[in-house]
Structure formats: structure tokens, C-alpha cells
Write an enzyme that holds these catalytic residues in place. Structure first.
Site, PDB file in Angstrom:
ATOM      1  N   ASP A   8       0.827  -1.215   0.000  1.00 47.17           N
ATOM      2  CA  ASP A   8       0.000   0.000   0.000  1.00 47.17           C
ATOM      3  C   ASP A   8       0.860   1.263   0.000  1.00 47.17           C
ATOM      4  OD1 ASP A   8      -2.096  -1.750   0.067  1.00 47.17           O
ATOM      5  OD2 ASP A   8      -2.433  -1.577   2.218  1.00 47.17           O
ATOM      6  N   HIS A  61      -3.263  -1.839  -4.342  1.00 48.51           N
ATOM      7  CA  HIS A  61      -4.436  -0.958  -4.466  1.00 48.51           C
ATOM      8  C   HIS A  61      -3.987   0.032  -5.535  1.00 48.51           C
ATOM      9  CE1 HIS A  61      -7.100  -2.178  -1.257  1.00 48.51           C
ATOM     10  NE2 HIS A  61      -6.131  -2.158  -0.355  1.00 48.51           N
ATOM     11  N   LYS A  97     -11.873  -4.970  -4.546  1.00 53.18           N
ATOM     12  CA  LYS A  97     -13.136  -5.139  -3.798  1.00 53.18           C
ATOM     13  C   LYS A  97     -14.329  -4.661  -4.620  1.00 53.18           C
ATOM     14  CE  LYS A  97     -11.153  -4.746   0.864  1.00 53.18           C
ATOM     15  NZ  LYS A  97      -9.816  -4.197   0.590  1.00 53.18           N
ATOM     16  N   ASP A 118     -20.392  -3.893  -7.261  1.00 53.99           N
ATOM     17  CA  ASP A 118     -21.529  -3.336  -8.004  1.00 53.99           C
ATOM     18  C   ASP A 118     -22.261  -4.453  -8.763  1.00 53.99           C
ATOM     19  OD1 ASP A 118     -23.200  -1.387  -9.270  1.00 53.99           O
ATOM     20  OD2 ASP A 118     -21.571   0.066  -9.034  1.00 53.99           O
ATOM     21  N   SER A 174     -11.642  -7.601   8.518  1.00 58.30           N
ATOM     22  CA  SER A 174     -10.840  -7.466   9.746  1.00 58.30           C
ATOM     23  C   SER A 174     -11.220  -6.226  10.559  1.00 58.30           C
ATOM     24  CB  SER A 174      -9.352  -7.378   9.372  1.00 58.30           C
ATOM     25  OG  SER A 174      -9.138  -6.246   8.545  1.00 58.30           O
ATOM     26  N   GLN A 189      -8.040  -4.274  12.935  1.00 60.47           N
ATOM     27  CA  GLN A 189      -7.699  -5.149  14.057  1.00 60.47           C
ATOM     28  C   GLN A 189      -6.688  -6.186  13.590  1.00 60.47           C
ATOM     29  OE1 GLN A 189     -11.743  -5.565  16.402  1.00 60.47           O
ATOM     30  NE2 GLN A 189     -12.019  -6.269  14.300  1.00 60.47           N
TER      31      GLN A 189
HETATM   32  O1  LIG Z   1     -10.987  -7.197   5.749  1.00 65.37           O
HETATM   33  C1  LIG Z   1     -10.050  -6.649   5.169  1.00 65.37           C
HETATM   34  C2  LIG Z   1      -9.912  -6.697   3.795  1.00 65.37           C
HETATM   35  C3  LIG Z   1      -8.816  -6.112   3.215  1.00 65.37           C
HETATM   36  N1  LIG Z   1      -7.884  -5.483   3.943  1.00 65.37           N
HETATM   37  C4  LIG Z   1      -6.724  -4.908   3.221  1.00 65.37           C
HETATM   38  O2  LIG Z   1      -5.529  -5.521   3.703  1.00 65.37           O
HETATM   39  C5  LIG Z   1      -4.494  -4.566   3.890  1.00 65.37           C
HETATM   40  C6  LIG Z   1      -4.104  -4.544   5.340  1.00 65.37           C
HETATM   41  O3  LIG Z   1      -3.104  -3.596   5.562  1.00 65.37           O
HETATM   42  P1  LIG Z   1      -2.389  -3.401   6.995  1.00 65.37           P
HETATM   43  O4  LIG Z   1      -1.471  -2.264   6.773  1.00 65.37           O
HETATM   44  O5  LIG Z   1      -1.682  -4.698   7.262  1.00 65.37           O
HETATM   45  O6  LIG Z   1      -3.446  -3.088   7.999  1.00 65.37           O
HETATM   46  C7  LIG Z   1      -5.048  -3.259   3.361  1.00 65.37           C
HETATM   47  O7  LIG Z   1      -4.651  -3.106   2.034  1.00 65.37           O
HETATM   48  C8  LIG Z   1      -6.549  -3.417   3.404  1.00 65.37           C
HETATM   49  O8  LIG Z   1      -7.193  -2.711   2.364  1.00 65.37           O
HETATM   50  C9  LIG Z   1      -8.010  -5.435   5.304  1.00 65.37           C
HETATM   51  O9  LIG Z   1      -7.170  -4.888   6.013  1.00 65.37           O
HETATM   52  N2  LIG Z   1      -9.100  -6.020   5.889  1.00 65.37           N
END
Ligand SMILES: O=c1ccn([C@@H]2O[C@H](COP(=O)(O)O)[C@@H](O)[C@H]2O)c(=O)[nH]1
Length: 497
Positions: free
Chosen positions: A275, A299, A330, A333, A388, A447
Site C-alpha cells: 500500500d 491498491h 473489492k 456493483d 478485519s 484489528q
Molecule cells: O478485511 C479486510 C480486507 C482487506 N484489507 C486490506 O488488507 C491490507 C491490510 O493492511 P495493513 O497495513 O496490514 O493493515 C489493506 O490493504 C486493506 O485494504 C483489510 O485490512 N481487511
């Protein structure tokens, strides 16, 4: 334009032998075998067709292709003939040259992310093409070729196959508007070989029972026999611990197969969530961390200086290090909209991303829409079953309903974004975001669980790690630590089960 009814045999080509002789010849050269065989689905089958061997018998090739040609005579008019790769390619060639039918070739994979053509040969929109196949089971291989042709606006109304295993392929193709003609069915083969004294009655009975118990429904899923559904409790099932490598062998989807193989070979169940916000940073990270990951998640819409070259370079790094690209788009639509979002716009995601994901919320149309774009490019989809983030609404029966939707599209959906294992079926890949080396949360509701909790306790397959790596002082050192923690947790789970 060629009217198949009117086309005549070329000089020097005799009429085909009768069906009994043809079946006997196929049996004698080992193109039809009876015994105990493990199919690519992992299912044990008492019968196996290996029609590839036909190419070693030129007379038989002519004979088989002539039978195919005769079986396809339905009064329909075709402009071309196209074999399902690979076994049916030479058969289509024989039909083409013997009956002066122009031939088309469907590439099995579109190289260079869709820049090369999938259909080779000359054609024009609206042409009608006859599809040729050696064996049909569920009908999915014929359908893949049909979809590739339809993408080029070539119509397909009929397909012809040497052997119909009578496991539901004909019905499935009918639902897609394709009439399947066959030279022979498995029932006819059993009958011919039985009458000739080539097969014992118990082999015939076992084979018939197997076919009956392993029919595919029109969605391409095996309709389970009563034993599989636990109807006969006296049949004990031996629980075996399956490694990532075992699961690679069971998977029928090429992306899932590649993924499990990579995980075993590179000893990693780590997906990097890259990211970052510039192209240079994305490429630097992918090259540095590439040896330690099985998936690189993007992304792409947060890259401020996006140019098409970026995904081209990223694809090269994916090949160099052996990881898959997963655009975490994600989709959420209706089917028609996601089709456009997936295939076109600025990012043309389907051209370069091996895996995408979608919410199940809009209903099955979303998967159908994505599939219409992704299937012909050998792409795969994950459904988001659980999230999450704190307070998310994907609760209650949502995950169960998502699993059901995935089961109805298991030719394209390979697994789930989830916080826990949803199914014991080893084909599904369970991928979990929200992972750090210690439990915790961020200020916006994210989380975190640890790799051990995700892989060992929750029995998921892959950890997704973002800021745990991207914000570390040394991203490579951090990636190695997550790789080790994730893989050790998997080894611990293997010991435990
Ligand atoms: O439920 C979800 C679905 C997608 N994500 C994605 O995963 C990464 C998590 O990044 P961290 O920096 O490890 O928190 C991020 O790209 C989210 O869009 C998610 O976290 N939870």
C-alpha cells in the site's frame, strides 16, 4: 461459407470404420483404460481416457476425425472449426484439411497480459464456428473455448466430441445454448467392449456406478453421491493432512494450483499488501520483497503517478520472483458495471492482475459479470466473506452465503478473504488480512491477529501483511520475519492435525 451437409469427402479418403471397430482400436492402443486412476480433481476413477496417444496412429486420427465430422452433421452451417487445446487440435486440423474448413486456433493462455490474440486465424464477427473436443466430462473445457470465440464475436451453436462421459457436460452446455454431439458415450463404449468380451461385468458395473455418482450439475459442481454426503455412515473416511503441495495437485484452477505450488516451493504463505503511493516505491518494494512472498497485493488506485508501464514492469517482477499479483479492488456493483471496471478504464485490471476480489453483497450477478471477463484470461477471484475491521457488517450467515455463492462459481472463484476457515474443502484458499507480529489495532478500526493465530488457530492459508512490512525500518528484514512466522505456524498446524 460451407454447408456441412453439402461438403463431400476429399478424394482418397474412405468412409470411417464402424463404431465397434473404432472403440476396439481405442481400447487396444490404451486410449481408454480401466483400473484405478486419480483424476486431477483428486477423485478415484475406474476409467481413464488418454486420447493424446491417437497422434501416434495416423490412420486412426483420420478415422476419429471423420467420425467427428459425421457426428457434427446437423444441418447447421459453419464458417470454421476450432479444437479445444491441446488434444483436439490435431483432430480439428484433420477435419479442416479433409473437408476444406477454415480452422481457428484458440491459444490456451493470452501471453503478455492480453496484448497477443487469443484466437488465431482469419474470421469476421458473426461467423459460426464448430468446436471440437476429445472427451467431455463437465463441459468446462468446451465452454472456455466457446467463451474465447464469443469474445471475438464468433458464434458457437454446436460442439462435437469423441467421447461423452455422460457426467453432465451435455446439459451444462445446453444451458449455454451449445448443442453437444458425440461420436460415442461411455455407455456405448462399455457395451461394445462388454459384448466383445474385453471387460469383466464387475468392471462395467463399477464404471457405471462411478459415472452415476459423479455427475456434474449445470454449474459445474459434482453432485455428491450419498456416501459423500454422509448417507452411508458405515464408510469410514480417513482424514489425511494435506500439505500446500498436495492441495496444488488437487486444484483444478491454474491460479490456485500455481499459488499452492509456489507456497510449497518458496516456503512462504506471506502476501505483501504493497500500500504505497508511487510507482517507483511499488516496484522497489516488489523487487526487494519478491523472493519472500507468494502474492503481491495492490491498491492500484492509490498510486498517484500511475502509467500503464507500471503494471507491465510489475508483471515482469512477478515472473522474476514467482509471485501472483492480486489487485484488492473489492468490486461491489452489479454484474454489468463490474465487467467494465474489471476490463477497461484507466487500469485495465484484467490485463495484469492474476487475482481480484469481490463482495458477495450484490448477489451472484457480480461473480458472473467478473467471470465473463476473467475466465478466458485464466484469472481468479476471491470472495470477501469476513473483514478485519471493527464493527463491519459481514456477520451472522453472511460468510455461509458467500461460501455457497463461491461453490456455484468454482471455475472462477478460488477462495476467500476471511478471518477464519470457512470450509474443509482443500480447493479453497483462505486468505487473511489484518496481521502483525503482535495483536493490536490502528486508530481507524483495523484489528490485527498474529501469524500463528491466523494460520494455526484459525486454519487459514495465507497472511496478508501491509504496514507491518511497508512501515518497517527494513522491509526485507520485516518480510523475512513474517515469512518465517507464517510458515512455522503452518508447519506447527501440520504436526497438530
Ligand atoms: O478485511 C479486510 C480486507 C482487506 N484489507 C486490506 O488488507 C491490507 C491490510 O493492511 P495493513 O497495513 O496490514 O493493515 C489493506 O490493504 C486493506 O485494504 C483489510 O485490512 N481487511
Amino acid at each position: 461459407m460451407i454447408d456441412i451437409e453439402a461438403a463431400c469427402l476429399p478424394v482418397g479418403m474412405g468412409s470411417a470404420t464402424n463404431l465397434n471397430d473404432l472403440v476396439l482400436k481405442l481400447f487396444e492402443i490404451g486410449a481408454v483404460k480401466f483400473g484405478n486412476f486419480t483424476l486431477k480433481s483428486g477423485i478415484q476413477s475406474p476409467v481413464y481416457f488418454d486420447l493424446r496417444v491417437i497422434i501416434s496412429y495416423p490412420d486412426l486420427m483420420i478415422d476419429v476425425s471423420e467420425h467427428l465430422y459425421q457426428a457434427s452433421k446437423t444441418g447447421s452451417t459453419y464458417q470454421s472449426v476450432c479444437g479445444v487445446p491441446y488434444t483436439a487440435l490435431p483432430l480439428a486440423t484433420c477435419i479442416s484439411t479433409a473437408h476444406k474448413f477454415p480452422m481457428l486456433i484458440r491459444r490456451k493462455e493470452a501471453k503478455d497480459y492480453g496484448t497477443k490474440k487469443i484466437i488465431e486465424g482469419h474470421y469476421k464477427p458473426g461467423d459460426v464456428c464448430l468446436v471440437v473436443e476429445d472427451v467431455v466430462t463437465s463441459g468446462s473445457s468446451v465452454l472456455e473455448t466457446v467463451l474465447s470465440l464469443q469474445q471475438e464475436e464468433i458464434n458457437v451453436t454446436d460442439a462435437v466430441v469423441l467421447v461423452d462421459r455422460e457426467q453432465g457436460g451435455k446439459d451444462m452446455l445446453k444451458t449455454k445454448g451449445i448443442k453437444l454431439h458425440s461420436v460415442c458415450t461411455i455407455t456405448q463404449i462399455l457395451e461394445v467392449l462388454g459384448n466383445m468380451g474385453k471387460l469383466e461385468q464387475d468392471v462395467i458395473n463399477r464404471t457405471k456406478q462411478f459415472i452415476h455418482d459423479n455427475r456434474f450439475n449445470p454449474n459445474g459442481n459434482v453432485k455428491r453421491s450419498p456416501e459423500d454426503e454422509g448417507g452411508d455412515r458405515s464408510i469410514k473416511r480417513v482424514k489425511r493432512v494435506l500439505t500446500y503441495g498436495d492441495r496444488a495437485k488437487l486444484c483444478s484452477h491454474s491460479v490456485a494450483k500455481f499459488l499452492f505450488t509456489t507456497m510449497e516451493d518458496k516456503q512462504t504463505n506471506l502476501a505483501l499488501s504493497a500500500d504505497v503511493t508511487t510507482g517507483a516505491e511499488l516496484l522497489r518494494l516488489a523487487d526487494a520483497v519478491g523472493p519472500h512472498i507468494c502474492i503481491l497485493k495492490t491498491h492500484i488506485d492509490i498510486i498517484s503517478d500511475f502509467k500503464p508501464d507500471l503494471v507491465h514492469d510489475l508483471s515482469h517482477l512477478a515472473e522474476k520472483h514467482g509471485f501472483l499479483i492480486f489487485e484488492d479492488r473489492k468490486f461491489a456493483d452489479i454484474g454489468n458495471t463490474v465487467k467494465h471496471q474489471y476490463s477497461s478504464g484507466v487500469y485495465r485490471i484484467s490485463d495484469w492482475s492474476h487475482i481480484i476480489n469481490a463482495h458477495a453483497l450484490p448477489g451472484p450477478g457480480i461473480v458472473q459479470g467478473l467471470k465473463e471477463v476473467g475466465l478466458v484470461k485464466d484469472r481468479a477471484c476471491l470472495l470477501i466473506a469476513e473483514m478485519s475491521s471493527k464493527g463491519n457488517l459481514a456477520t451472522g450467515d453472511y460468510a455461509k452465503a458467500t461460501l455457497k455463492m463461491a461453490e456455484e462459481h468454482d471455475d472462477f472463484v478460488i477462495g476467500f478473504i476471511t478471518q477464519s476457515k470457512l470450509s474443509n474443502d482443500p480447493n479453497w484458499v483462505h486468505i487473511t488480512p489484518g496481521v502483525k507480529l503482535t495483536r493490536g489495532k490502528d486508530s481507524l478500526g483495523q484489528q490485527y491477529l498474529t501469524p500463528r493465530e491466523v494460520i494455526c488457530d484459525k486454519e487459514c492459508d495465507i497472511i496478508i501483511v501491509g504496514r507491518g512490512i511497508t512501515e518497517a525500518e527494513d522491509s526485507v528484514v520485516a518480510a523475512k520475519a513474517f515469512q518465517e512466522a507464517g510458515y512455522n505456524a503452518y508447519l506447527e498446524r501440520m504436526q497438530k492435525t
